[in-house]
Structure formats: structure tokens, C-alpha cells
Design a protein around this motif. Structure first.
Motif, PDB file in Angstrom:
ATOM      1  N   ILE A 136      67.558   6.256  83.955  1.00 17.32           N
ATOM      2  CA  ILE A 136      66.157   5.975  84.279  1.00 17.32           C
ATOM      3  C   ILE A 136      65.974   5.803  85.781  1.00 17.32           C
ATOM      4  O   ILE A 136      65.153   6.473  86.414  1.00 17.32           O
ATOM      5  CB  ILE A 136      65.677   4.709  83.527  1.00 17.32           C
ATOM      6  N   LEU A 140      64.110   8.396  88.496  1.00 18.58           N
ATOM      7  CA  LEU A 140      62.932   7.981  89.252  1.00 18.58           C
ATOM      8  C   LEU A 140      63.187   8.069  90.752  1.00 18.58           C
ATOM      9  O   LEU A 140      62.305   8.478  91.518  1.00 18.58           O
ATOM     10  CB  LEU A 140      62.546   6.543  88.880  1.00 18.58           C
ATOM     11  N   PRO A 167      61.656  12.130  84.991  1.00 22.30           N
ATOM     12  CA  PRO A 167      60.418  11.479  85.438  1.00 22.30           C
ATOM     13  C   PRO A 167      59.191  12.239  84.941  1.00 22.30           C
ATOM     14  O   PRO A 167      59.249  13.448  84.681  1.00 22.30           O
ATOM     15  CB  PRO A 167      60.522  11.545  86.959  1.00 22.30           C
ATOM     16  N   CYS A 179      58.959   7.351  83.202  1.00 27.05           N
ATOM     17  CA  CYS A 179      60.180   8.098  82.885  1.00 27.05           C
ATOM     18  C   CYS A 179      60.390   8.089  81.379  1.00 27.05           C
ATOM     19  O   CYS A 179      60.119   7.090  80.713  1.00 27.05           O
ATOM     20  CB  CYS A 179      61.361   7.422  83.592  1.00 27.05           C
ATOM     21  N   ASP A 181      63.368   8.720  78.435  1.00 29.34           N
ATOM     22  CA  ASP A 181      64.827   8.618  78.420  1.00 29.34           C
ATOM     23  C   ASP A 181      65.329   8.612  76.979  1.00 29.34           C
ATOM     24  O   ASP A 181      64.682   8.064  76.082  1.00 29.34           O
ATOM     25  CB  ASP A 181      65.242   7.323  79.130  1.00 29.34           C
TER      26      ASP A 181
END
Length: 475
Positions: A136, A140, A167, A179, A181
Motif C-alpha cells: 500500500i 502510494l 493507486p 489504493c 490492495d
């Protein structure tokens, strides 16, 4: 990559991890993306032996934040796309905000129980500066999809995890929205999962763009029925209609509703709320004078007064900058102190104010001294961009320090504060292009940390990387 290859890579990572966290040279080491992330994380003070992500916000507050977040309406699309891979692999799906804070998660119950142990749960923040290298935070930081495998995580407690993240960018502003994930145990999450996660993020961006265009069309229809000269803006200041020549650029920095602002061509305009956006209407130029100041960078300080460009002396530029920073006004004694420090003389200020009024023909009120006209300034715009946390726009808007030749105590304080904030924002969240733009400024040209970051993050054959390496070698 086969599991045998992954095991071998894990052994190399463990060896590299030990020397990296001991600040020793890395023989071989991890891939460059991970090596750079480890360096950023360690510079941010991340402890490799930390037990997990920092404690999160109250779940009730997180739920409220998610319900009002721009990604909330896209949750069905995201879950539908990722559900199969999550269910079949025993993984969890995660959605965060732009700062890496988890807003929502779902998936395998047993995996979520294990995730709770390291803070991979609602409200916890997973930006690199909070949790080190992870899917994550690194996605980002780089604004690109990332797969972080097992020992590639900086924190040792995460070595049983692997994460694929991508992102999601806001088509309205170009900024980060959040984001998406997928996380699971190291051996069960295949590196190819990142392709599916990236496709999900792109689907979300496409839906956001479609909704933005639908809003634009709705606004444009209402606007066309007005048949009045005005520029139509979106809620964030994006130009939608009314500027066929493109003189305003793609976006306008919004003042407060009802306030006046100076356009690039020197016209004065007033902002009016209009449906879900704004109208920018040119006002009569026969009213109070309008002032626009350009004081950033190496060029001569200039002012635009009702469309007339005037070159300013350094002293007059300093006075106008300070008055713009203190819109409520300053006494002669206060202005003298801000300009000259303890050696100032209010009598000198009164003489300077008389010359400034005569030279610029700008109304300056007295008792206290204050500008009585609408004021736009590049350094005030920079403050607003810093508050908006938009690195790309910030890099474009910052040609260099505020009045670099000024020795005024107040100007020096403001100049240093802006420089530190811009540099910090770009180093933490800027793209290589943003960093290169900053490297062209007076302070950025010899910024060792910045140049080293550029040399490492850009492809070796990129001319910008070559220029950065040349500057690093310069005596």
C-alpha cells in the motif's frame, strides 16, 4: 516466478535485510524499487522490529470517513473484480485513502484474524512513513502498482505477508484518492496478482472519469441556458467551458466564493457558486484597482496593476509582499520591524509608502497600512497548493525562493518556511518529474539528497538522471 526461485530470493532478501538495517553496504541486495523504499522508510524513522502499523482511528470515525469518500460508490465494482482471487486464495481485499489509512477490508476470515495482529485493519495507516516498505505505502509513494513479497517488507513482522497494490488517481484533480490492495501469506499470493489489482484500479479510475464527464455535461447544459459571459468551473476549479482560447489554463486556483481574483490576462473576476460548480464572471475594471504579484524565482519582481505590468524595486516588492501576508494591516512601526528588524525607522516607512503609492497607483490604506484592492500573489497560491497536498501542481508552481535577494527578516522567514515545505512535500510524495522540476530551482540545483533520489529513481539512460549524476560529481 516459481516457488523455488521465490525461496532463493527470500534467502537473498534476508541477508540484504540484515545489512540494510545495520546501515552496511548491500551485496547484491533486493531489486531497486525495494532498496529505494527501504532507504525512504529508514530515513522516516521506521523501526524494522516494530510490531505492525501504528494504532488506527476509532472504527466509527473510519466508517464515517469511508461513507463520504469518493471511492465508496465504487466498492461493488472493486469487490466484484477481486472477489474470486481473494476467495480462492484465502486473501483479503483492502481499500485505503490517499494517506494509506485503511477504510475498508473484506475476505478470508482466518486471514483477517492474522491481519489484525499487525494492524492490517480498518483505521490503521500504511503509508511508508508510518509502516515502512509495504504494498500500500510503496504504491502510494510511487503512484504505480507494486507487489511487495515477504522479506521485501522492511518490518520483520510482515515477512509472512505478500501484498499487491495499485493507486487510484482522481481524474478531476490528478491527485491520489486511495489504493486498492490484495494481501495474503507470502507463499499463497502470486506476484501476478498485481496485474489484476492494477486492472481494478484502472476500472475504478474509468468509472470516476465517466461520472466526472456526466457532471460536466449536466453543468454545461445549465450553463448554456444562461447565455451570459462567464467561465464555467468544476467544484475543484477545472475549466469546463467559457474559455475557448485556453487563456486560463486547465485549472483555476479558487478563491473563497464571492471574492474577486485576477486572471492571467489581468482582468478581475468574481467567483459565484453555480449548481455543483462555479461561474467566474469578469467584473468592471472601473472599480477598485486589482493587484497581481510575481515574486517567486530568480526573475525581477513584477506587479500587474489593472492589466499594466510594472517592474518593482526590491524594497517596494518587500513592502507589497508583507502587506499581502498581513491583509489586516500593519502599523508603521510593525512594518518597519518586519522590513529592517530592530534597526527600522517608522519615518523611513512613511516615505517609502508615499513613493509606492505614486509609482504603482495602488490604493494603500493607512492606520494601519493595508492593501485595499484584490490581491493575487504566486507565493500565496503556493501556500494554497501546499495545503491541498498536490505535489505535481506544487512542482509546476514553484520556480524558486521568494524574493531571493531580500534580507528582510519577515521575507526570509516566509521564504525559508515555503522552501522547507515544498522540498519536504516533493521528497515525500513527488514523482521523478516533480523532483526534476524542483532540481531546476536555485536551491534544488545543489540539493544532494534530491539529486541522489533522481539518479536512483530515473532510468540510467534518462538525460535527467545523467544530469543529476553530473551535478553529484561536481566539486
Amino acid at each position: 516466478m516459481s516457488y523455488a526461485h521465490l525461496d532463493a530470493y527470500s534467502r537473498r532478501l534476508r541477508a540484504a535485510h540484515e545489512v540494510m538495517t545495520a546501515a552496511a553496504p548491500i551485496p547484491g541486495g533486493p531489486r531497486k524499487l525495494i532498496r529505494d523504499s527501504w532507504r525512504r522508510s529508514l530515513e522516516a524513522g521506521i523501526d524494522p522490529d516494530a510490531p505492525g502499523a501504528p494504532a488506527g482511528q476509532n472504527p466509527v470515525r473510519v466508517q464515517g470517513l469511508f461513507e463520504s469518500h469518493a471511492l465508496r460508490p465504487l466498492l461493488p465494482l472493486i469487490t466484484q473484480t477481486l472477489r474470486t482471487v481473494a476467495d480462492e486464495g484465502g486473501h483479503i481485499m483492502i481499500l485505503t485513502d490517499h494517506d494509506g489509512r485503511i477504510l475498508w477490508r473484506d475476505g478470508n476470515a482466518a486471514t483477517m484474524d492474522r491481519a489484525d495482529e499487525v494492524g492490517l485493519a480498518d483505521g490503521h495507516r500504511w503509508a511508508e512513513e508510518a509502516a515502512g516498505t509495504n504494498g500500500i505505502g510503496t504504491a502510494l509513494a510511487l503512484r504505480r502498482p507494486v507487489h511487495v513479497y515477504s522479506e521485501e517488507h522492511l518490518m520483520r513482522v510482515l515477512h509472512v505477508w505478500s501484498c499487491s497494490a495499485a493507486p487510484i488517481l482522481d481524474p478531476e484533480t490528478g491527485g491520489l484518492l486511495g489504493c486498492v490492495d490484495v494481501s495474503g501469506t507470502a507463499t499463497s499470493l502470486h506476484p501476478a496478482t498485481v496485474a489484476l489489482v492494477n486492472a481494478t484500479a484502472k476500472l475504478a479510475e474509468t468509472q470516476l472519469a465517466l461520472r466526472m464527464h456526466e457532471r460536466d455535461e449536466s453543468l454545461r447544459r445549465r450553463y448554456e441556458s444562461l447565455r451570459a459571459p462567464a467561465v464555467l468551473l468544476s467544484a475543484s476549479g477545472r475549466v469546463i467551458a467559457g474559455d475557448p482560447g485556453g487563456h486560463l489554463g486547465p485549472r483555476v486556483q479558487l478563491p473563497a466564493a464571492g471574492e474577486r481574483m485576477i486572471l492571467r490576462d489581468g482582468r478581475v473576476a468574481q467567483l459565484e457558486p453555480f449548481s455543483d460548480g462555479y461561474l467566474l464572471r469578469a467584473t468592471q475594471t472601473s472599480g477598485p484597482s486589482a493587484l497581481a504579484l510575481t515574486f517567486l524565482g530568480d526573475g525581477p519582481p513584477t506587479a500587474i496593476v489593472d492589466g499594466r505590468t510594472v517592474l518593482l524595486s526590491l524594497r517596494h516588492a518587500e513592502i507589497l509582499a508583507i502587506l499581502a501576508l498581513y491583509p489586516r494591516g500593519l502599523t508603521a512601526e510593525q512594518l518597519s520591524f518586519h522590513l529592517y528588524g530592530d534597526d527600522g525607522n517608522p519615518v523611513t516607512i512613511r516615505a517609502e509608502m508615499h513613493r509606492l503609492r505614486t509609482h504603482l497607483e495602488v490604493p494603500i490604506g493607512a492606520k494601519p497600512y493595508h492593501l485595499t484592492c484584490p490581491v493575487e500573489a504566486d507565493f500565496l497560491d503556493l501556500r494554497r497548493l501546499l495545503a491541498a497536498d498536490d505535489p505535481a501542481s506544487l512542482a509546476r508552481a514553484y520556480p524558486g525562493p521568494l524574493l531571493p535577494r531580500s534580507e528582510s527578516p519577515e521575507i526570509r522567514r516566509e521564504r525559508d518556511e515555503l522552501e522547507v515545505q515544498v522540498r519536504t512535500c516533493l521528497l515525500q510524495r513527488g514523482s521523478p518529474g516533480d523532483l526534476w522540476a524542483y532540481a531546476q530551482t536555485a536551491n534544488g540545483r545543489e540539493d544532494f539528497q534530491l539529486l541522489e533520489r533522481l539518479a536512483l529513481s530515473l532510468p540510467q539512460a534518462d538525460p535527467r538522471a545523467a544530469a543529476a549524476r553530473a551535478r553529484l560529481r561536481a566539486p
